[in-house]
Scaffold this active site. Structure first.
Site, PDB file in Angstrom:
ATOM      1  N   PHE A 142      11.224  44.638  46.604  1.00 18.52           N
ATOM      2  CA  PHE A 142      12.659  44.855  46.810  1.00 18.52           C
ATOM      3  C   PHE A 142      12.995  45.175  48.263  1.00 18.52           C
ATOM      4  O   PHE A 142      14.122  44.989  48.699  1.00 18.52           O
ATOM      5  CB  PHE A 142      13.167  45.960  45.865  1.00 18.52           C
ATOM      6  CG  PHE A 142      13.279  47.316  46.486  1.00 18.52           C
ATOM      7  CD1 PHE A 142      12.180  48.142  46.590  1.00 18.52           C
ATOM      8  CD2 PHE A 142      14.494  47.770  46.973  1.00 18.52           C
ATOM      9  CE1 PHE A 142      12.285  49.396  47.171  1.00 18.52           C
ATOM     10  CE2 PHE A 142      14.609  49.029  47.542  1.00 18.52           C
ATOM     11  CZ  PHE A 142      13.495  49.835  47.651  1.00 18.52           C
ATOM     12  N   LYS A 143      12.006  45.643  49.028  1.00 16.97           N
ATOM     13  CA  LYS A 143      12.302  46.011  50.416  1.00 16.97           C
ATOM     14  C   LYS A 143      12.757  44.813  51.244  1.00 16.97           C
ATOM     15  O   LYS A 143      13.400  44.978  52.267  1.00 16.97           O
ATOM     16  CB  LYS A 143      11.098  46.689  51.050  1.00 16.97           C
ATOM     17  CG  LYS A 143      10.867  48.085  50.476  1.00 16.97           C
ATOM     18  CD  LYS A 143       9.782  48.855  51.196  1.00 16.97           C
ATOM     19  CE  LYS A 143       9.673  50.275  50.677  1.00 16.97           C
ATOM     20  NZ  LYS A 143       9.166  50.332  49.280  1.00 16.97           N
ATOM     21  N   ASP A 144      12.437  43.602  50.765  1.00 21.56           N
ATOM     22  CA  ASP A 144      12.906  42.404  51.466  1.00 21.56           C
ATOM     23  C   ASP A 144      14.436  42.361  51.553  1.00 21.56           C
ATOM     24  O   ASP A 144      14.980  41.847  52.525  1.00 21.56           O
ATOM     25  CB  ASP A 144      12.440  41.143  50.723  1.00 21.56           C
ATOM     26  CG  ASP A 144      10.948  40.889  50.875  1.00 21.56           C
ATOM     27  OD1 ASP A 144      10.376  41.226  51.930  1.00 21.56           O
ATOM     28  OD2 ASP A 144      10.341  40.334  49.929  1.00 21.56           O
ATOM     29  N   LEU A 183      15.162  44.527  54.534  1.00 13.10           N
ATOM     30  CA  LEU A 183      14.482  44.217  55.799  1.00 13.10           C
ATOM     31  C   LEU A 183      14.797  42.821  56.322  1.00 13.10           C
ATOM     32  O   LEU A 183      14.762  42.589  57.535  1.00 13.10           O
ATOM     33  CB  LEU A 183      12.977  44.435  55.648  1.00 13.10           C
ATOM     34  CG  LEU A 183      12.618  45.928  55.667  1.00 13.10           C
ATOM     35  CD1 LEU A 183      11.216  46.174  55.132  1.00 13.10           C
ATOM     36  CD2 LEU A 183      12.756  46.511  57.071  1.00 13.10           C
TER      37      LEU A 183
END
Ligand code: PLP
Length: 554
Positions: free
Chosen positions: A112-114, A117
């Site tokens: 999910f950090k995509d 970021l």
């Protein structure tokens, strides 16, 4: 819209300054001057909007058009989410009539950090290119050197967010041989000339210590303009608010328009540094009808304990006989995974490692709102007086956390926190059990261990929910990223086949691909400095021409 620090002071920053600064000089986190309210017609106007459309609407409420025009914002957002494999970007899956999964893992690194970021990388580039275009000549060209440590989870999302970006170099340190093969391959197979993987002979804590010393070294920091892509960066929180809106509309579309208004909506969020669930808090305060946000933790349960007793405490003193020694460290910074080294009591290693934290850095932002809304001032006190007072309160609380390892907030603060949130702690056993039960249920679905923590918490809360309550569980990683836990949970399931059921095409052959990695033979900050000095120079063209993307060792 301007931003100020949760620890007080009169400094007001633009969005650009906020994003480029990250952490405030007084140790606080930046928050917007006010939480913008949704336009009156949002329910009808935004109903069929795509992820990109919604991003433009939501983000533009927090970014002045003088800083980023609507057209520029749309271009940035389109570029950021083109890299996702699903047309919805964050699709919603139905598990049963009252439970949905919000899949946040369709970005380049399957986590999910995509979502945050990918946007952050483009924002950094946009600001640097614009600043440099305003400067004459090449001598003053601004560059950013992003440095971070990872035990595997955060590094690849940061690398994919910053690869191939103008004026930015990224150096990610990982402990050699101590990250999972898939995660190592995800990071080291990126061969863009601005990406540098450092495999440090040592532990994750060694890597983190090196990054901390680099940031603390003022000369080095100034020369190379070190930057971080921490989960405390405001742009990351902002980017994450969007999927709450998108999923809200997707849930609504499941119901005939007459009954839709009666639905009580709960979001269940696997939580570590409190970034993901905090985005939901902002969405709620903007006016999105969310009835409760459920914080799901693993055995590193500082947040679950806070919602029980109002004590924010690194080590659970009610179960640990040995008091904190005062050797506890600051919240992790850099592109690190939020684990803190050497703290008394220590981080517990769990099957959901991306949530293995001692303190949740973004929780400070919620504390500010809790302080602000319970602050005692004259009824005719100026808005700024109230704000400054809230900053002083938070500053006091965080000082106590630093000196005593704990703070107890007043009961009215805890009461207020309970209006928006519930919190549940989930053990490794329950995590494995949840993966297995969901696989064997009529809607056979395989979750990663982080998502399973959320799902287990959702089931627990659901027992006392009204029949009209719908739960949306945020799925934070693709199960293939955490193959060990998934395989362990499903080892007795005869019909389960990892390669067939879980492994995405993109991961096949990844382990055999060409690597871009520099070996650092000892956990020594000077060796790491040498690497950065060699590759972060503006005159990198000679290196790039040789086609040498940085294999070697120091
Ligand atoms: C980072 C991460 C989390 C925790 O998110 P926070 O915003 O830190 O609460 C949960 N699951 C996965 C897979 C993650 O990578």
């Amino acid at each position: 819209m301007k931003y100020f620090s949760t620890r007080g002071g009169k400094e007001l920053l633009s969005f650009e300054e906020t994003v480029l600064t990250g952490l405030a000089p007084n140790g606080g986190l930046y928050i917007p001057q006010s939480i913008p309210q949704l336009p009156a017609d949002w329910q009808t106007k935004w109903k069929d909007y795509s992820f990109v459309d919604l991003s433009v609407e939501v983000l533009s409420l927090y970014i002045s058009p003088e800083e980023i025009s609507r057209g520029e914002l749309r271009a940035l957002v389109e570029k950021s989410y083109k890299t996702f494999r699903h047309s919805d970007v964050t699709p919603l899956k139905k598990l049963d009539d009252r439970t949905y999964i919000l899949e946040l893992f369709h970005g380049p690194t399957f986590a999910f950090k995509d979502v945050a970021l990918q946007l952050l990388g483009n924002l950094f580039e946009f600001f640097l290119v614009r600043r440099n275009a305003r400067q004459l000549g090449n001598d003053n060209q601004e560059r950013l050197t992003v440095v971070g440590a990872t035990s595997g989870d955060t590094g690849s999302a940061a690398i994919y967010g910053l690869r191939n970006k103008a004026n930015i170099s990224i150096f990610i340190l990982h402990p050699k041989g101590r990250v999972s093969p898939i995660q190592e391959a995800q990071m080291t197979t990126v061969t863009d000339p601005n990406v540098h993987n450092l495999a440090v002979k040592g532990t994750f804590d060694d890597c983190q210590d090196i990054v901390k010393s680099l940031f603390a070294d003022q000369d080095f920091n100034k020369t190379h303009r070190l930057g971080a892509v921490n989960s405390i960066n405001w742009a990351r929180i902002l980017a994450q608010t969007v999927y709450y809106f998108l999923s809200y509309f997707h849930v609504q579309s499941q119901f005939p328009s007459s009954s839709a208004v009666d639905v009580q909506l709960q979001y269940v969020v696997p939580t570590g540094n409190f970034g993901d669930v905090l985005a939901g808090f902002y969405a709620k305060r903007m006016g999105l009808p969310i009835s409760k946000l459920i914080v799901a933790t693993n055995a590193n349960d500082i947040l679950a304990r806070f919602w029980k007793n109002g004590v924010y405490e690194k080590v659970d003193s009610s179960s640990a006989p040995v008091p904190a020694t005062g050797a506890a460290t600051e919240p992790a910074e850099g592109a690190s995974d939020g684990k803190q080294a050497h703290a008394a009591g220590g981080v517990k290693e769990t099957l959901s490692p991306a949530m293995d934290i001692l303190v949740s850095s973004n929780f400070e932002r919620l504390l500010w709102y809790l302080a602000y809304e319970t602050v005692e001032v004259d009824t005719n006190a100026h808005e700024e007086t109230k704000r400054l007072k809230a900053g002083e309160t938070v500053n006091g609380w965080m000082k106590l956390v630093k000196s005593d390892g704990r703070v107890q907030v007043p009961s009215k603060v805890l009461e207020l926190a309970r209006k928006d949130f519930l919190a549940e702690r989930v053990s490794d056993e329950q995590t494995l059990e949840t993966i297995r039960l969901q696989f064997e249920s009529s809607v056979s679905y395989i979750t990663d261990p982080h998502t399973a923590v959320g799902l287990a918490a959702a089931h627990r809360v659901a027992r006392t929910n009204s029949p009209s309550t719908i739960q949306v569980v945020l799925s934070t990683a693709h199960p293939a990223k955490f193959s060990e836990a998934v395989t362990r949970a499903l080892s007795d399931a005869p019909s389960f086949d990892f390669e067939r059921d879980v492994l995405p095409e993109e991961f096949k052959g990844l382990l055999e691909r060409k690597r871009n990695v520099i070996d650092v033979e000892a956990p020594d900050v000077d060796l790491v400095k040498k690497v950065i000095e060699r590759f972060a120079e503006p005159a990198r063209s000679a290196i790039a021409e040789e086609g040498n993307v940085g294999n070697g060792s120091v």
